[in-house]
Motif scaffolding. Structure first.
Motif, PDB file in Angstrom:
ATOM      1  N   GLY A 151      41.893  29.333  29.935  1.00 56.25           N
ATOM      2  CA  GLY A 151      41.437  30.175  30.737  1.00 56.25           C
ATOM      3  C   GLY A 151      42.189  30.840  31.961  1.00 56.25           C
ATOM      4  N   ASP A 200      44.846  35.460  31.832  1.00 59.61           N
ATOM      5  CA  ASP A 200      44.293  36.991  31.781  1.00 59.61           C
ATOM      6  C   ASP A 200      44.229  37.758  33.004  1.00 59.61           C
ATOM      7  OD1 ASP A 200      42.665  39.205  31.157  1.00 59.61           O
ATOM      8  OD2 ASP A 200      40.976  38.079  30.400  1.00 59.61           O
ATOM      9  N   SER A 212      43.548  40.643  33.654  1.00 58.75           N
ATOM     10  CA  SER A 212      42.443  41.455  34.169  1.00 58.75           C
ATOM     11  C   SER A 212      41.199  40.681  34.717  1.00 58.75           C
ATOM     12  CB  SER A 212      41.831  42.055  32.722  1.00 58.75           C
ATOM     13  OG  SER A 212      41.057  41.050  32.137  1.00 58.75           O
ATOM     14  N   GLN A 213      41.197  39.522  34.574  1.00 57.52           N
ATOM     15  CA  GLN A 213      40.344  38.376  35.298  1.00 57.52           C
ATOM     16  C   GLN A 213      41.130  37.587  36.562  1.00 57.52           C
ATOM     17  OE1 GLN A 213      37.069  38.337  34.168  1.00 57.52           O
ATOM     18  NE2 GLN A 213      37.797  39.982  32.781  1.00 57.52           N
ATOM     19  N   THR A 259      44.033  36.153  36.731  1.00 56.20           N
ATOM     20  CA  THR A 259      44.949  35.126  36.794  1.00 56.20           C
ATOM     21  C   THR A 259      46.325  35.545  36.235  1.00 56.20           C
ATOM     22  OG1 THR A 259      43.910  34.729  34.397  1.00 56.20           O
ATOM     23  CG2 THR A 259      42.953  33.398  36.267  1.00 56.20           C
ATOM     24  N   ASN A 263      40.903  32.021  42.187  1.00 54.57           N
ATOM     25  CA  ASN A 263      41.545  32.074  40.822  1.00 54.57           C
ATOM     26  C   ASN A 263      42.934  31.276  41.013  1.00 54.57           C
ATOM     27  OD1 ASN A 263      39.814  33.509  39.443  1.00 54.57           O
ATOM     28  ND2 ASN A 263      40.708  35.602  40.222  1.00 54.57           N
TER      29      ASN A 263
END
Length: 492
Positions: free
Chosen positions: A322, A325, A327-328, A330, A462
């Motif tokens: 995870g 990404d 958009s999140q 990271t 993050n």
């Protein structure tokens, strides 16, 4: 072939575009169509650049022009113009005026001209990732200098640890095949037929993982439409061009285009799904940097045979835990690739990679036209002008452990910058803190436009998530000598 020069007025661009008629394998202009384009860039491409240069993948180069060319030896694309009779495989033109001669005797792969069985082994299928090969030593290094200088990847390792063998097998199973690439090229060619009616002086490039050597079987298709040698406003002009493309493609490509929409971002994209080929596609406008870094990364993927398997493994691990990404908040896949390349430049002793931009600066000019880039296909060998060959003999496990250790203890995210361009440590305080560099937790320099590719990591939670994943992977590697790739990707 005759083309009228485009007429330019202060209110917009009036393009006088020849409409072609196919006659005997040659294109002739039978009339002229005039169309008005409201938002093109300030300077459109010249006719010479439209007819040549890199625009899409072809056998004799990574890219070919947006305008179709009568190329018969290109096995990755179907000619879009009529072929003359003597190009028919059933006939053979003998060079005389009497026309085609009788068909030649068909020769099968296992028989020669006399009908005798050949003693040579049959060639393996071109899309096979699991062909047999000679066993290698523990490092899996190519046995000869000729193998070391080619785009060569062994299919097995002997006398080595379980993780290194699993990394190689995982790469051979998941890497992009030639069949995958052909599907992407077919999609590109179908889009060209529509786009060239709107922007006949442009070029459509395949970019990203499809062409840079780090593609997998589930990689998206990234494309870039170049319609100008000059930069355009991504916030205004690029978005309007994408909306125009969306309207036209939705009307003419309805049989395969699904879920099409324009996504606003720093570089806006037209995103859609190809329902026939089962491909996700992202298309941007005039992002020349993406074309340049695709070319650069492709060279790095060929510089040492261990680079691509290691990158693919780390990308898979980052996605599973995870932290892959943007958009999140990271890391993007591009940032992860740059982190791996930078480690291979400065971490191992001796290094696995060098800085190509530092050693060959004339080959990687940031403001050079993308039409002048050397054409390369993903399976082509490394260009002869690159003479570097690494003497490093570390296994995949040793390199993976070194990567994790480097970014958990050696590299200081608060004051260091990942710079593949320089291939050496770069202090953050030497960069002017504006835009993408201000108040970010990870700093990764884009090799050409020198922006921060990790600008999405601006929140401390993050950043802690990324560091926690790195430390957890380090613990697993240190405790389990029989670890496999899938064990590394499990969140526990």
């Amino acid at each position: 072939m005759y083309h009228q020069r485009p007429y330019v007025n202060p209110n917009g661009f009036i393009l006088r575009t020849p409409v072609y008629q196919q006659q005997g394998g040659h294109q002739t202009a039978n009339r002229t169509r005039t169309s008005t384009i409201s938002y093109p860039p300030p300077v459109i491409l010249s006719q010479q650049k439209m007819m040549s240069g890199p625009g899409a993948y072809s056998r004799d180069g990574m890219n070919s022009s947006l305008t179709s060319r009568n190329t018969y030896d290109d096995k990755y694309r179907t000619p879009t113009v009529h072929q003359p009779p003597w190009s028919n495989p059933v006939h053979r033109y003998d060079g005389r005026n009497r026309g085609p001669s009788l068909p030649r005797k068909r020769v099968f792969p296992d028989h020669n001209e006399e009908g005798q069985v050949n003693r040579k082994r049959r060639r393996e299928p071109e899309n096979s990732n699991a062909s047999t090969s000679k066993k290698l030593k523990s490092t899996g290094a190519p046995a000869t200098n000729s193998e070391a200088s080619s785009n060569y990847t062994p299919t097995s390792l002997t006398d080595t640890d379980m993780l290194s063998q699993d990394i190689l097998e995982n790469f051979l199973k998941k890497k992009q095949t030639k069949a995958d690439l052909r599907k992407k090229v077919a999609l590109r060619n179908e889009l060209v037929q529509v786009i060239k009616k709107l922007y006949p002086y442009g070029g459509l490039f395949l970019v990203g993982s499809s062409m840079n050597g780090f593609g997998s079987t589930d990689s998206d298709v990234d494309m870039c439409l170049i319609i100008s040698d000059n930069s355009i406003s991504q916030r205004i002009q690029a978005k309007q061009i994408l909306h125009r493309l969306l309207s036209e493609l939705s009307r003419q490509c309805y049989h395969f285009m699904r879920k099409a929409l324009v996504i606003p971002a720093k570089v806006p994209i037209l995103k859609f799904f190809d329902g026939i080929r089962n491909l996700e596609c992202d298309l941007n406008i005039n992002n020349a940097t993406g074309i340049r870094n695709t070319y650069l990364l492709q060279l790095y993927s060929k510089l040492d045979w261990r680079v691509a398997p290691l990158v693919l493994t780390i990308k898979q691990w980052a996605s599973e835990v995870g932290i892959n990404d943007a958009s999140q908040g990271t890391l993007s896949s591009y940032s992860i690739v740059l982190m791996v390349l930078y480690y291979l430049q400065v971490g191992p002793k001796p290094p696995v990679l060098i800085s190509l931009q530092h050693i060959y600066p004339q080959k990687f000019v940031s403001n050079a036209s993308v039409w002048d880039l050397q054409n390369l296909a993903p399976e082509d060998d490394l260009p002869s002008w690159i003479s570097f060959r690494s003497t490093n003999k570390q296994s995949f496990r040793e390199l993976l452990e070194g990567f994790i250790l480097f970014y958990t203890s050696t590299f200081h995210f608060d004051r260091d910058v990942v710079s593949v361009r320089l291939g050496r440590p770069l202090a953050l305080n030497t960069i002017e803190h504006i835009g993408d560099w201000k108040k970010k937790f990870i700093h990764i320099e884009e090799p050409f436009d020198k922006t921060n590719t990790a600008r999405a990591v601006y929140s401390e939670p993050n950043f802690r998530k990324i560091m926690t994943a790195l430390r957890r992977a380090s613990n697993k590697l240190s405790k389990n000598k029989n670890l496999k790739v899938q064990d590394l990707c499990v969140l526990r």
